[in-house]
Design a protein around this motif. Structure first.
Motif, PDB file in Angstrom:
ATOM      1  N   ILE A 108       1.054  -1.188  -0.026  1.00 12.09           N
ATOM      2  CA  ILE A 108      -0.013  -0.087  -0.168  1.00 12.09           C
ATOM      3  C   ILE A 108       0.940   1.239  -0.092  1.00 12.09           C
ATOM      4  O   ILE A 108       1.833   1.615   0.972  1.00 12.09           O
ATOM      5  N   ALA A 109       0.881   1.978  -1.042  1.00 13.87           N
ATOM      6  CA  ALA A 109       1.667   3.334  -1.233  1.00 13.87           C
ATOM      7  C   ALA A 109       1.029   4.612  -0.529  1.00 13.87           C
ATOM      8  O   ALA A 109       1.529   5.148   0.007  1.00 13.87           O
ATOM      9  N   ARG A 110      -0.345   4.707  -0.872  1.00 10.08           N
ATOM     10  CA  ARG A 110      -1.011   5.843  -0.397  1.00 10.08           C
ATOM     11  C   ARG A 110      -2.409   5.387  -0.092  1.00 10.08           C
ATOM     12  O   ARG A 110      -3.107   4.762  -0.972  1.00 10.08           O
ATOM     13  N   VAL A 111      -3.156   6.265   0.825  1.00  3.82           N
ATOM     14  CA  VAL A 111      -4.569   6.182   1.149  1.00  3.82           C
ATOM     15  C   VAL A 111      -5.139   7.534   1.113  1.00  3.82           C
ATOM     16  O   VAL A 111      -4.395   8.458   1.999  1.00  3.82           O
ATOM     17  N   SER A 112      -6.124   7.747   0.508  1.00  3.63           N
ATOM     18  CA  SER A 112      -6.456   9.221   0.576  1.00  3.63           C
ATOM     19  C   SER A 112      -8.309   9.132   1.216  1.00  3.63           C
ATOM     20  O   SER A 112      -8.901   8.292   0.966  1.00  3.63           O
ATOM     21  N   TRP A 113      -8.277  10.245   2.305  1.00  5.91           N
ATOM     22  CA  TRP A 113      -9.816  10.097   2.735  1.00  5.91           C
ATOM     23  C   TRP A 113      -9.832  11.493   3.002  1.00  5.91           C
ATOM     24  O   TRP A 113      -8.890  12.033   3.383  1.00  5.91           O
ATOM     25  N   SER A 114     -10.997  11.927   3.505  1.00  4.45           N
ATOM     26  CA  SER A 114     -11.347  13.284   3.708  1.00  4.45           C
ATOM     27  C   SER A 114     -10.532  14.528   3.014  1.00  4.45           C
ATOM     28  O   SER A 114     -10.184  15.384   3.952  1.00  4.45           O
ATOM     29  N   GLY A 115     -10.081  14.234   1.814  1.00  2.00           N
ATOM     30  CA  GLY A 115      -9.557  15.524   1.064  1.00  2.00           C
ATOM     31  C   GLY A 115      -7.985  15.278   1.299  1.00  2.00           C
ATOM     32  O   GLY A 115      -7.054  16.125   0.970  1.00  2.00           O
ATOM     33  N   ALA A 116      -7.465  14.252   2.126  1.00  4.79           N
ATOM     34  CA  ALA A 116      -6.033  14.155   2.685  1.00  4.79           C
ATOM     35  C   ALA A 116      -5.406  12.929   2.239  1.00  4.79           C
ATOM     36  O   ALA A 116      -6.020  11.910   1.983  1.00  4.79           O
ATOM     37  N   THR A 117      -3.999  12.924   1.753  1.00  2.00           N
ATOM     38  CA  THR A 117      -3.446  11.806   1.386  1.00  2.00           C
ATOM     39  C   THR A 117      -2.238  11.151   2.457  1.00  2.00           C
ATOM     40  O   THR A 117      -1.606  12.173   2.737  1.00  2.00           O
ATOM     41  N   VAL A 118      -2.259  10.136   3.125  1.00  2.00           N
ATOM     42  CA  VAL A 118      -1.185   9.844   3.918  1.00  2.00           C
ATOM     43  C   VAL A 118      -0.812   8.369   3.624  1.00  2.00           C
ATOM     44  O   VAL A 118      -1.326   7.540   3.169  1.00  2.00           O
ATOM     45  N   PRO A 119       0.753   8.714   3.607  1.00  2.00           N
ATOM     46  CA  PRO A 119       1.467   7.194   3.117  1.00  2.00           C
ATOM     47  C   PRO A 119       1.259   6.064   4.189  1.00  2.00           C
ATOM     48  O   PRO A 119       1.262   6.572   5.337  1.00  2.00           O
ATOM     49  N   GLU A 120       1.009   4.820   3.755  1.00  2.00           N
ATOM     50  CA  GLU A 120       0.611   4.003   4.689  1.00  2.00           C
ATOM     51  C   GLU A 120       1.916   3.608   5.089  1.00  2.00           C
ATOM     52  O   GLU A 120       3.162   3.131   4.419  1.00  2.00           O
ATOM     53  N   GLU A 121       2.244   3.039   6.321  1.00  2.00           N
ATOM     54  CA  GLU A 121       3.471   2.736   7.072  1.00  2.00           C
ATOM     55  C   GLU A 121       3.518   1.318   6.916  1.00  2.00           C
ATOM     56  O   GLU A 121       2.497   0.402   7.017  1.00  2.00           O
ATOM     57  N   GLY A 122       4.565   0.576   6.521  1.00  2.00           N
ATOM     58  CA  GLY A 122       4.618  -0.834   6.384  1.00  2.00           C
ATOM     59  C   GLY A 122       4.789  -1.464   7.823  1.00  2.00           C
ATOM     60  O   GLY A 122       4.718  -2.448   8.307  1.00  2.00           O
TER      61      GLY A 122
END
Length: 122
Positions: A108-122
């Motif tokens: 998982i490289a990125r997740v976007s929600w509520s207008g924000a993109t957060v890199p997923e930590e492994g």
């Protein structure tokens, strides 16, 4: 079809992260998929849509980033694209590759929600 297992695992991990961070809905998920990971992108997209039903990811878009396969030869310090099927013999000196540098990723490289993109930590 192992793409369904992958989709279910991704949905589970993202849904858990969304809950932990106080989000109700996920807009999109980006996966890094290596060309040697044995994943069929269209099948994964289809399975992802099914796996998202009834979850915080319902309606979320899935994007994939293709990661080419690359191998490395330590004796001559040469790296090359492996292709598919992979060529693991060094084109420069003829020795076998010590291993793959890239191409087996499935993360998982990125997740976007509520207008924000957060890199997923492994």
């Amino acid at each position: 079809m192992h793409e369904m297992s992958i989709a279910l695992a991704v949905v589970g991990q993202v849904e858990e992260a969304a809950r932990a961070q106080g989000h109700d809905a996920v807009a999109s998920v980006t996966l890094r998929v290596g060309e040697l990971a044995g994943v069929v992108p269209n099948a994964l997209t289809f399975c992802f849509e099914l796996a998202c039903e009834g979850t915080a990811l319902a309606g979320a878009a899935l994007a994939t980033e293709h990661v080419p396969g690359r191998a490395h030869c330590p004796p001559c310090d040469h790296a090359w694209p492996t292709g598919t099927p992979p060529s693991l013999t060094c084109p420069r000196c003829g020795l076998a590759a010590a291993g793959l540098v890239s191409g087996r990723e499935l993360e998982i490289a990125r997740v976007s929600w509520s207008g924000a993109t957060v890199p997923e930590e492994g």
